[in-house]
Write a protein that holds these residues in place. Structure first.
Motif, mmCIF file in Angstrom:
data_model
loop_
_atom_site.group_PDB
_atom_site.id
_atom_site.type_symbol
_atom_site.label_atom_id
_atom_site.label_comp_id
_atom_site.label_asym_id
_atom_site.label_seq_id
_atom_site.Cartn_x
_atom_site.Cartn_y
_atom_site.Cartn_z
ATOM 1 N N THR A 54 0.730 -1.398 0.058
ATOM 2 C CA THR A 54 -0.265 -0.188 0.157
ATOM 3 C C THR A 54 0.886 1.070 -0.355
ATOM 4 N N HIS A 96 -4.386 0.801 -5.188
ATOM 5 C CA HIS A 96 -4.268 1.720 -4.096
ATOM 6 C C HIS A 96 -5.955 2.149 -2.894
ATOM 7 N N ARG A 156 0.931 3.978 -2.895
ATOM 8 C CA ARG A 156 0.822 5.121 -2.197
ATOM 9 C C ARG A 156 1.655 5.799 -3.158
#
Length: 317
Positions: free
Chosen positions: A236, A260, A240
């Protein structure tokens, strides 16, 4: 052989440290969580602080989870402990802008920094079979080349400082999108009444499958996501970073934005310390699966219905 500090003994840092000791180097390590399982039994000399680990070391290897952890470690005493001739090697995936900023601080101490994109898993790290993509000065790479050869089967100079991180981010983005795609295949297949194992088997023997899909499909088929190869929270974070990098350069990544969002939702539901393959069960409308158990008997995702929660599982780093 060299004296080396290893800062961060997570899923990759610990096998890296062990590999360095096995190849004859002297290692002193530090971990943000001193009581992490397995550290006391590892046989690796442990320091109480990053500065203590780095004292007298020729090379300081950082294998930390994200930008915040790397910055906090450097500013929390490590920078003051660095001196002329020391070389900091960052192996954790962070933004290239963070690397360039911290390199200026490191240079103020007379030390230098290289960023190293690390491709491979814990087994590769322990066996010296990583692929390393290096950003920074060519002469510094030549200096550290013998050390890196103990860790990797391939060492490639990518370009100036930060470019190693940029390439690693691109590669991790592709993996994240592959996991999202495979997760959506599973979700749709199960919603159509197909058996998950049949769907996954058909994908992995086809020309559509990438090697990482075959590797992760085994986790999806078994529903076991403990002892992660790559934590969902770290995937994750990398998605990002990719979004942020693209936004700063006016580059549109619509698939990345969707992936995401799904990954972030799974982390907020408590799945961040599970393997990233668990994204297959984080999509709305998926079929609940009672076999979702993390290694060691800890509960994994209880299903992928909206609003589902999961007990947090312990993570590596």
């Amino acid at each position: 052989m060299s004296r080396i500090a290893v800062l961060g003994l997570g899923a990759m840092g610990l096998p890296l440290a062990r590999r360095l000791e096995e190849t004859g180097h002297t290692v002193r390590a530090w971990n943000r969580t001193p009581g992490r399982a397995g550290l006391a039994e590892s046989g690796i000399a442990l320091a109480a602080t990053p500065a203590e680990a780095a004292a007298g070391a020729e090379y300081v290897i950082t294998v930390l989870a994200d930008d915040a952890a790397l910055t906090a470690t450097l500013q929390g005493g490590l920078l003051d402990a660095l001196g002329a001739g020391q070389l900091v090697l960052n192996f954790g995936t962070v933004a290239s802008a963070t690397i360039r900023e911290l390199a200026l601080r490191v240079a103020e101490r007379g030390a230098e920094l290289l960023d190293i994109g690390m491709l491979g898993n814990a087994v590769h790290a322990g066996q010296g079979e990583l692929r390393l993509y290096v950003g920074g000065a060519q002469d510094q790479l030549e200096r550290v080349q013998p050390l890196l050869r103990d860790l990797a089967k391939e060492v490639t100079h990518i370009g100036p400082l930060g470019s190693g991180m940029d390439l690693k981010l691109v590669l991790n983005l592709l993996m994240g999108l592959e996991m999202q795609a495979l997760g959506e295949v599973v979700a749709l297949g199960e919603s159509l009444g197909l058996d998950r194992s049949v769907v996954l088997d058909s994908v992995t023997v086809s020309g559509f499958s990438a090697p990482v899909m075959g590797f992760k499909a085994r986790r999806m088929a078994s529903g076991r996501y403990g002892a992660p190869d790559f934590r969902l929270a770290l995937m994750t974070k990398d998605l990002r970073l990719a979004e942020q990098a693209a936004h700063a350069r006016d580059t549109a990544l619509p698939m990345t934005a969707a992936a995401h969002s799904a990954h972030h939702d799974a982390v907020t539901r408590g799945w961040g310390d599970l393997d990233c393959a668990s994204i297959a069960h984080a999509l709305p409308g998926g079929t609940p699966d009672p076999s979702h158990r993390a290694a060691g008997g800890r509960p994994g995702p209880p299903g992928s219905r909206p609003g589902a929660t999961a007990e947090a599982a312990g993570g590596a780093r």
